[in-house]
Design a protein around this motif. Structure first.
Motif, PDB file in Angstrom:
ATOM      1  N   GLN A  65       0.827  -1.211   0.000  1.00 22.92           N
ATOM      2  CA  GLN A  65       0.000   0.000   0.000  1.00 22.92           C
ATOM      3  C   GLN A  65       0.855   1.251   0.000  1.00 22.92           C
ATOM      4  OE1 GLN A  65      -2.266   1.098   3.610  1.00 22.92           O
ATOM      5  NE2 GLN A  65      -4.104   1.179   2.308  1.00 22.92           N
ATOM      6  N   LEU A  66       1.996   1.206   0.688  1.00 23.62           N
ATOM      7  CA  LEU A  66       2.878   2.360   0.806  1.00 23.62           C
ATOM      8  C   LEU A  66       3.855   2.404  -0.363  1.00 23.62           C
ATOM      9  CD1 LEU A  66       4.040   4.773   2.358  1.00 23.62           C
ATOM     10  CD2 LEU A  66       5.467   3.153   3.633  1.00 23.62           C
ATOM     11  N   VAL A  67       3.949   3.575  -0.991  1.00 22.02           N
ATOM     12  CA  VAL A  67       4.885   3.801  -2.090  1.00 22.02           C
ATOM     13  C   VAL A  67       5.768   4.985  -1.713  1.00 22.02           C
ATOM     14  CG1 VAL A  67       5.142   4.372  -4.528  1.00 22.02           C
ATOM     15  CG2 VAL A  67       3.221   2.951  -3.780  1.00 22.02           C
ATOM     16  N   ILE A  68       7.073   4.784  -1.728  1.00 18.37           N
ATOM     17  CA  ILE A  68       8.016   5.861  -1.425  1.00 18.37           C
ATOM     18  C   ILE A  68       8.672   6.308  -2.723  1.00 18.37           C
ATOM     19  CG2 ILE A  68      10.105   6.498  -0.167  1.00 18.37           C
ATOM     20  CD1 ILE A  68       9.369   4.440   1.940  1.00 18.37           C
ATOM     21  N   VAL A  69       8.559   7.598  -3.015  1.00 18.20           N
ATOM     22  CA  VAL A  69       9.140   8.145  -4.242  1.00 18.20           C
ATOM     23  C   VAL A  69      10.341   9.012  -3.890  1.00 18.20           C
ATOM     24  CG1 VAL A  69       6.957   8.084  -5.504  1.00 18.20           C
ATOM     25  CG2 VAL A  69       7.563  10.125  -4.202  1.00 18.20           C
ATOM     26  N   ASP A  70      11.339   8.967  -4.746  1.00 14.83           N
ATOM     27  CA  ASP A  70      12.558   9.746  -4.532  1.00 14.83           C
ATOM     28  C   ASP A  70      12.320  11.170  -5.019  1.00 14.83           C
ATOM     29  OD1 ASP A  70      15.084  10.626  -4.068  1.00 14.83           O
ATOM     30  OD2 ASP A  70      16.028   9.539  -5.729  1.00 14.83           O
ATOM     31  N   ASP A  71      11.952  12.042  -4.083  1.00 16.98           N
ATOM     32  CA  ASP A  71      11.638  13.426  -4.419  1.00 16.98           C
ATOM     33  C   ASP A  71      11.980  14.287  -3.205  1.00 16.98           C
ATOM     34  OD1 ASP A  71      10.662  15.838  -5.271  1.00 16.98           O
ATOM     35  OD2 ASP A  71       8.645  15.130  -5.734  1.00 16.98           O
ATOM     36  N   PRO A  72      12.845  15.283  -3.360  1.00 24.56           N
ATOM     37  CA  PRO A  72      13.185  16.134  -2.211  1.00 24.56           C
ATOM     38  C   PRO A  72      12.023  16.980  -1.715  1.00 24.56           C
ATOM     39  CG  PRO A  72      14.129  17.021  -4.236  1.00 24.56           C
ATOM     40  CD  PRO A  72      13.597  15.668  -4.573  1.00 24.56           C
ATOM     41  N   ALA A  73      10.996  17.170  -2.539  1.00 27.36           N
ATOM     42  CA  ALA A  73       9.815  17.919  -2.101  1.00 27.36           C
ATOM     43  C   ALA A  73       9.055  17.106  -1.064  1.00 27.36           C
ATOM     44  CB  ALA A  73       8.919  18.243  -3.284  1.00 27.36           C
ATOM     45  N   ALA A  74       8.512  17.778  -0.055  1.00 24.60           N
ATOM     46  CA  ALA A  74       7.763  17.106   1.011  1.00 24.60           C
ATOM     47  C   ALA A  74       6.325  16.890   0.557  1.00 24.60           C
ATOM     48  CB  ALA A  74       7.811  17.940   2.287  1.00 24.60           C
ATOM     49  N   GLU A  75       5.995  15.657   0.208  1.00 19.24           N
ATOM     50  CA  GLU A  75       4.651  15.317  -0.250  1.00 19.24           C
ATOM     51  C   GLU A  75       4.212  14.009   0.387  1.00 19.24           C
ATOM     52  OE1 GLU A  75       2.483  16.878  -1.920  1.00 19.24           O
ATOM     53  OE2 GLU A  75       3.596  18.513  -2.840  1.00 19.24           O
ATOM     54  N   ALA A  76       2.927  13.914   0.685  1.00 21.57           N
ATOM     55  CA  ALA A  76       2.321  12.678   1.169  1.00 21.57           C
ATOM     56  C   ALA A  76       0.839  12.736   0.849  1.00 21.57           C
ATOM     57  CB  ALA A  76       2.535  12.513   2.671  1.00 21.57           C
ATOM     58  N   TYR A  77       0.330  11.711   0.186  1.00 22.17           N
ATOM     59  CA  TYR A  77      -1.080  11.727  -0.190  1.00 22.17           C
ATOM     60  C   TYR A  77      -1.573  10.308  -0.439  1.00 22.17           C
ATOM     61  CZ  TYR A  77       1.239  11.744  -4.789  1.00 22.17           C
ATOM     62  OH  TYR A  77       2.056  11.476  -5.853  1.00 22.17           O
ATOM     63  N   ALA A  78      -2.882  10.144  -0.352  1.00 16.13           N
ATOM     64  CA  ALA A  78      -3.547   8.865  -0.603  1.00 16.13           C
ATOM     65  C   ALA A  78      -4.226   8.930  -1.963  1.00 16.13           C
ATOM     66  CB  ALA A  78      -4.563   8.568   0.492  1.00 16.13           C
ATOM     67  N   VAL A  79      -4.039   7.886  -2.753  1.00 17.61           N
ATOM     68  CA  VAL A  79      -4.626   7.809  -4.084  1.00 17.61           C
ATOM     69  C   VAL A  79      -5.690   6.715  -4.073  1.00 17.61           C
ATOM     70  CG1 VAL A  79      -4.188   7.475  -6.539  1.00 17.61           C
ATOM     71  CG2 VAL A  79      -2.430   8.517  -5.096  1.00 17.61           C
ATOM     72  N   PRO A  80      -6.963   7.055  -4.296  1.00 19.90           N
ATOM     73  CA  PRO A  80      -8.004   6.016  -4.298  1.00 19.90           C
ATOM     74  C   PRO A  80      -7.816   5.062  -5.455  1.00 19.90           C
ATOM     75  CG  PRO A  80      -8.893   8.119  -5.065  1.00 19.90           C
ATOM     76  CD  PRO A  80      -7.510   8.394  -4.562  1.00 19.90           C
ATOM     77  N   GLY A  81      -8.149   3.821  -5.216  1.00 25.08           N
ATOM     78  CA  GLY A  81      -8.029   2.812  -6.262  1.00 25.08           C
ATOM     79  C   GLY A  81      -8.396   1.456  -5.715  1.00 25.08           C
ATOM     80  N   LEU A  82      -8.137   0.428  -6.504  1.00 21.92           N
ATOM     81  CA  LEU A  82      -8.413  -0.954  -6.100  1.00 21.92           C
ATOM     82  C   LEU A  82      -7.136  -1.772  -6.217  1.00 21.92           C
ATOM     83  CD1 LEU A  82     -11.829  -1.411  -7.936  1.00 21.92           C
ATOM     84  CD2 LEU A  82     -11.478  -1.002  -5.499  1.00 21.92           C
ATOM     85  N   PRO A  83      -6.230  -1.784  -5.234  1.00 18.86           N
ATOM     86  CA  PRO A  83      -6.407  -1.096  -3.950  1.00 18.86           C
ATOM     87  C   PRO A  83      -5.890   0.334  -4.026  1.00 18.86           C
ATOM     88  CG  PRO A  83      -4.404  -2.377  -3.908  1.00 18.86           C
ATOM     89  CD  PRO A  83      -5.015  -2.603  -5.274  1.00 18.86           C
ATOM     90  N   GLY A  84      -6.198   1.137  -3.013  1.00 18.79           N
ATOM     91  CA  GLY A  84      -5.655   2.478  -2.929  1.00 18.79           C
ATOM     92  C   GLY A  84      -4.193   2.432  -2.502  1.00 18.79           C
ATOM     93  N   ARG A  85      -3.472   3.485  -2.799  1.00 13.78           N
ATOM     94  CA  ARG A  85      -2.046   3.552  -2.460  1.00 13.78           C
ATOM     95  C   ARG A  85      -1.769   4.826  -1.677  1.00 13.78           C
ATOM     96  NH1 ARG A  85       0.438   0.170  -6.288  1.00 13.78           N
ATOM     97  NH2 ARG A  85       2.261   0.127  -4.896  1.00 13.78           N
ATOM     98  N   ILE A  86      -0.749   4.759  -0.839  1.00 13.94           N
ATOM     99  CA  ILE A  86      -0.268   5.912  -0.081  1.00 13.94           C
ATOM    100  C   ILE A  86       1.113   6.258  -0.600  1.00 13.94           C
ATOM    101  CG2 ILE A  86       0.405   6.786   2.185  1.00 13.94           C
ATOM    102  CD1 ILE A  86      -1.643   4.853   3.402  1.00 13.94           C
ATOM    103  N   VAL A  87       1.263   7.481  -1.095  1.00 19.21           N
ATOM    104  CA  VAL A  87       2.517   7.921  -1.691  1.00 19.21           C
ATOM    105  C   VAL A  87       3.173   8.919  -0.745  1.00 19.21           C
ATOM    106  CG1 VAL A  87       3.604   9.017  -3.693  1.00 19.21           C
ATOM    107  CG2 VAL A  87       1.566   7.584  -3.995  1.00 19.21           C
ATOM    108  N   VAL A  88       4.431   8.642  -0.401  1.00 23.29           N
ATOM    109  CA  VAL A  88       5.197   9.522   0.487  1.00 23.29           C
ATOM    110  C   VAL A  88       6.548   9.780  -0.167  1.00 23.29           C
ATOM    111  CG1 VAL A  88       6.152   9.872   2.793  1.00 23.29           C
ATOM    112  CG2 VAL A  88       4.066   8.527   2.503  1.00 23.29           C
ATOM    113  N   SER A  89       6.950  11.030  -0.202  1.00 20.90           N
ATOM    114  CA  SER A  89       8.240  11.380  -0.794  1.00 20.90           C
ATOM    115  C   SER A  89       9.352  11.252   0.238  1.00 20.90           C
ATOM    116  CB  SER A  89       8.201  12.805  -1.356  1.00 20.90           C
ATOM    117  OG  SER A  89       8.124  13.747  -0.292  1.00 20.90           O
TER     118      SER A  89
END
Length: 318
Positions: A128-152
């Motif tokens: 469920q958790l996705v970590i992206v390589d981005d120096p910007a501070a971002e965190a959000y939930a993406v609805p879907g089947l299943p939904g994902r949580i993206v954190v930079s």
């Protein structure tokens, strides 16, 4: 038709004035459900009233009566309906505009959610958790089947490990309680009746408060949750992501605007404040407003039914 028919067109204005106080004084979960339901019911009632008024205008045209093989008397409609033709024509214009706006919003929300679900599947990995390589501070939930949580990586660096758990608890609450559906429903109601936009705006705030309270319940530390929300907001404001954020994403710090970080300070204050009392009065007020709307719409429908029976009877006697 009697003048009571116009009240459902005015009640959304009262609900708009009460939206923010309700969002502040009621528990966020209850406020979200109540405001979303109220927005949908008020939009449906105002649209139904516009449709009724439009029908009374159509009954006045003899040409339409002849096309219907004389099933009603246009003269009887002209003499027995208290609503003027100009009001009926205006109602028809407003009905067309409301229907078009609501249909367009429904299509946009369906397309946005479908696109977000497709994007959620495209994120790397199966967790469920996705970590992206981005120096910007971002965190959000993406609805879907299943939904994902993206954190930079930038957001992870801005918070300590205990705050990471709070962030994830907040985003999991968005997915678990399907908060994106509340936003879609409230925006649909606001598209059908622009007077309901304050309710849609307040729902956007209450779902964030709902997720904040879920994080506070899971961690048992409201002060720490308030501090995490504030830190994440400041970190996100100082940076800008290199990646496109899905339109249906729900973020810990909400949506930023050109004038500031939005309602984050209100959320922090709510987490730090003691529970509010006196919830019964605002809850009773909005409940009474919805009951009055339902009664007025039912009375208007009864008046329209009586008018239709009258013009049909007049046609049968001619």
């Amino acid at each position: 038709m009697r003048y009571v028919v116009y009240l459902p067109l005015l009640f959304p204005l009262l609900a708009a004035l009460a939206a923010r106080p309700l969002g502040e004084r009621l528990p966020p979960r209850l406020a979200t459900w109540l405001l979303t339901t109220a927005a949908l019911l008020l939009a449906a009632a105002s649209t139904a009233v516009l449709a009724m008024l439009t029908i009374t205008g159509l009954l006045r045209f003899p040409l339409l009566a002849r096309f219907a093989h004389g099933h009603w008397s246009a003269e009887a409609a002209q003499h027995n309906d208290p609503a003027s033709l100009s009001v009926a024509l205006l109602a028809g214009v407003l009905l067309a505009a409301a229907s078009t706006a609501a249909g367009r919003m429904l299509w946009l929300r369906i397309r946005t959610l479908a696109r977000s679900a497709a994007e959620a599947k495209c994120f790397p990995g199966r967790d469920q958790l996705v970590i992206v390589d981005d120096p910007a501070a971002e965190a959000y939930a993406v609805p879907g089947l299943p939904g994902r949580i993206v954190v930079s990586t930038g957001m992870l660096a801005a918070l300590d490990p205990a705050e990471h758990e709070i962030l994830l608890a907040h985003e999991r609450a968005h997915l678990r309680h399907h908060h994106y559906l509340f936003i879609a429903a409230a925006q649909l109601a606001a598209a059908a009746n622009p007077l309901l936009r304050p309710l849609a705006t307040t729902v956007t705030y209450t779902i964030e408060r709902w997720a904040d309270e879920s994080a506070a319940t899971s961690t048992g530390d409201r002060v720490r949750v308030a501090r995490t929300v504030g830190k994440a907001a400041l970190a996100a404001k100082r940076t800008r992501t290199r990646f496109r954020i899905p339109a249906a994403a729900l973020a810990l710090v909400g949506r930023f605007s050109s004038t500031g970080p939005g309602p984050v300070p209100r959320r922090v204050a709510a987490l730090l404040a003691p529970p509010l009392r006196g919830r019964g009065l605002p809850l009773a007020m909005i409940t009474c407003l919805l009951l009055a709307t339902a009664l007025c719409a039912a009375e208007a429908a009864h008046d329209l039914e009586s008018l239709l029976e009258l013009v049909k009877y007049a046609a049968s006697q001619s």
